[in-house]
Structure formats: C-alpha cells, structure tokens
Motif scaffolding. Structure first.
Motif, PDB file in Angstrom:
ATOM      1  N   LEU A  55       3.515 -75.010 -23.983  1.00 27.45           N
ATOM      2  CA  LEU A  55       2.679 -75.410 -22.703  1.00 27.45           C
ATOM      3  C   LEU A  55       3.243 -76.735 -21.905  1.00 27.45           C
ATOM      4  O   LEU A  55       4.131 -77.386 -22.407  1.00 27.45           O
ATOM      5  CB  LEU A  55       1.287 -75.742 -23.329  1.00 27.45           C
ATOM      6  CG  LEU A  55       0.646 -75.165 -24.158  1.00 27.45           C
ATOM      7  CD1 LEU A  55      -0.282 -76.024 -25.088  1.00 27.45           C
ATOM      8  CD2 LEU A  55      -0.141 -73.846 -23.548  1.00 27.45           C
ATOM      9  N   ALA A  56       2.899 -76.469 -20.518  1.00 22.77           N
ATOM     10  CA  ALA A  56       3.309 -77.348 -19.573  1.00 22.77           C
ATOM     11  C   ALA A  56       2.436 -78.945 -19.945  1.00 22.77           C
ATOM     12  O   ALA A  56       1.382 -78.817 -20.449  1.00 22.77           O
ATOM     13  CB  ALA A  56       3.186 -77.247 -18.326  1.00 22.77           C
ATOM     14  N   HIS A  57       3.113 -80.143 -19.703  1.00 20.21           N
ATOM     15  CA  HIS A  57       2.418 -81.399 -20.096  1.00 20.21           C
ATOM     16  C   HIS A  57       2.813 -82.068 -18.750  1.00 20.21           C
ATOM     17  O   HIS A  57       3.690 -81.753 -17.784  1.00 20.21           O
ATOM     18  CB  HIS A  57       3.137 -82.116 -21.234  1.00 20.21           C
ATOM     19  CG  HIS A  57       2.552 -80.914 -22.628  1.00 20.21           C
ATOM     20  ND1 HIS A  57       1.482 -81.103 -22.911  1.00 20.21           N
ATOM     21  CD2 HIS A  57       3.429 -80.481 -23.451  1.00 20.21           C
ATOM     22  CE1 HIS A  57       1.371 -80.367 -24.145  1.00 20.21           C
ATOM     23  NE2 HIS A  57       2.512 -79.911 -24.495  1.00 20.21           N
ATOM     24  N   THR A  58       2.323 -83.384 -18.808  1.00 16.91           N
ATOM     25  CA  THR A  58       2.552 -84.293 -17.855  1.00 16.91           C
ATOM     26  C   THR A  58       2.700 -85.663 -18.482  1.00 16.91           C
ATOM     27  O   THR A  58       2.086 -85.827 -19.594  1.00 16.91           O
ATOM     28  CB  THR A  58       1.541 -84.663 -16.793  1.00 16.91           C
ATOM     29  OG1 THR A  58       0.340 -85.139 -17.477  1.00 16.91           O
ATOM     30  CG2 THR A  58       1.157 -83.250 -15.965  1.00 16.91           C
ATOM     31  N   VAL A  67       4.865 -87.509 -14.124  1.00 16.91           N
ATOM     32  CA  VAL A  67       6.125 -86.696 -14.163  1.00 16.91           C
ATOM     33  C   VAL A  67       5.530 -85.122 -14.851  1.00 16.91           C
ATOM     34  O   VAL A  67       4.952 -85.271 -15.848  1.00 16.91           O
ATOM     35  CB  VAL A  67       7.167 -87.210 -15.297  1.00 16.91           C
ATOM     36  CG1 VAL A  67       8.354 -86.240 -15.620  1.00 16.91           C
ATOM     37  CG2 VAL A  67       7.504 -88.621 -14.833  1.00 16.91           C
ATOM     38  N   MET A  68       5.834 -83.958 -14.230  1.00 14.04           N
ATOM     39  CA  MET A  68       5.690 -82.692 -14.684  1.00 14.04           C
ATOM     40  C   MET A  68       6.593 -82.394 -15.542  1.00 14.04           C
ATOM     41  O   MET A  68       7.875 -82.492 -15.283  1.00 14.04           O
ATOM     42  CB  MET A  68       5.651 -81.728 -13.342  1.00 14.04           C
ATOM     43  CG  MET A  68       5.096 -80.383 -13.821  1.00 14.04           C
ATOM     44  SD  MET A  68       3.489 -80.258 -14.691  1.00 14.04           S
ATOM     45  CE  MET A  68       2.466 -80.475 -13.498  1.00 14.04           C
ATOM     46  N   ILE A  69       6.174 -81.848 -16.766  1.00 14.42           N
ATOM     47  CA  ILE A  69       7.153 -81.314 -17.654  1.00 14.42           C
ATOM     48  C   ILE A  69       6.746 -79.984 -17.969  1.00 14.42           C
ATOM     49  O   ILE A  69       5.825 -79.768 -18.975  1.00 14.42           O
ATOM     50  CB  ILE A  69       7.281 -82.361 -18.848  1.00 14.42           C
ATOM     51  CG1 ILE A  69       6.992 -83.950 -18.556  1.00 14.42           C
ATOM     52  CG2 ILE A  69       8.161 -82.167 -20.089  1.00 14.42           C
ATOM     53  CD1 ILE A  69       6.352 -84.827 -19.508  1.00 14.42           C
ATOM     54  N   PRO A  70       7.588 -78.740 -17.651  1.00 21.18           N
ATOM     55  CA  PRO A  70       7.199 -77.725 -17.960  1.00 21.18           C
ATOM     56  C   PRO A  70       7.582 -77.171 -19.390  1.00 21.18           C
ATOM     57  O   PRO A  70       8.199 -78.140 -19.939  1.00 21.18           O
ATOM     58  CB  PRO A  70       8.314 -76.705 -16.681  1.00 21.18           C
ATOM     59  CG  PRO A  70       8.615 -77.932 -15.812  1.00 21.18           C
ATOM     60  CD  PRO A  70       8.562 -79.073 -16.455  1.00 21.18           C
TER      61      PRO A  70
END
Length: 103
Positions: A55-58, A67-70
C-alpha cells in the motif's frame, strides 16, 4: 603561483562551508508500522522511508512536510532545521513516528 593559491583557498572555503557528516537514516515501513518509530538526526541529514507494504503511505507533518511513499518504493526528505516533529501516514493515521533534529 598566485592563481593556484586562489583556487586552493576557494576549494578549502567550499569544503569548510559544506555540512560535515550528513547521514541518510532509513525508516522501514512494514505491516503498517514505521521502524524505528523514533529517530534522532542532525540538520542536513536525509530521512529515507522504505515502503515494504503493498500500500502507498505518507510521512506527513501537520504544518510541515509531506513525503509520498508508493508501495514497494522509497521517499526522502532533507532535514533543514533543529526541531522535534511528529509525523503520521495520511492514509493510515494510526501509523506514527517522531523525528528529533539537533544541530
């Protein structure tokens, strides 16, 4: 000789003004958890979040950075000032961490 001395002085001045020993600190995201959850760092250090979840997180600081963390990727930020911040994932607010930045 004078030109060589001028170039050498310029190089020494540039080296002296560069941040000494800036580090990259890795925070792993796995099973909806930041690990380590608490990080001590210095101004100029980079925080790298490595997302092992599908899942993507920030990494979101209210009134600060996000910060977007794919999924399966990483995201980074460079710490610019001495402060202590709490961050969370905007998509999964139960995920929390803290960064304490000193000079």
């Amino acid at each position: 000789m004078s030109r060589f001395l001028t170039i050498a002085c310029a190089m020494l001045l540039a080296l002296a003004s560069a941040p000494a020993g800036a580090a990259t600190i890795q925070v792993v995201i796995d099973k909806l958890t930041f690990s380590p959850a608490e990080v001590d760092a210095k101004v100029g250090d980079t925080i790298e979040w490595l997302n092992k979840d599908p899942l993507a997180h920030t990494a979101t600081v209210k009134g600060g950075f996000e910060v977007m963390i794919p999924a399966g990727k990483s995201g980074t930020t460079v710490l610019k000032k001495a402060e202590s911040v709490e961050y969370y994932c905007r998509f999964h607010p139960n995920m929390k961490g803290r960064i304490t930045v000193s000079r």
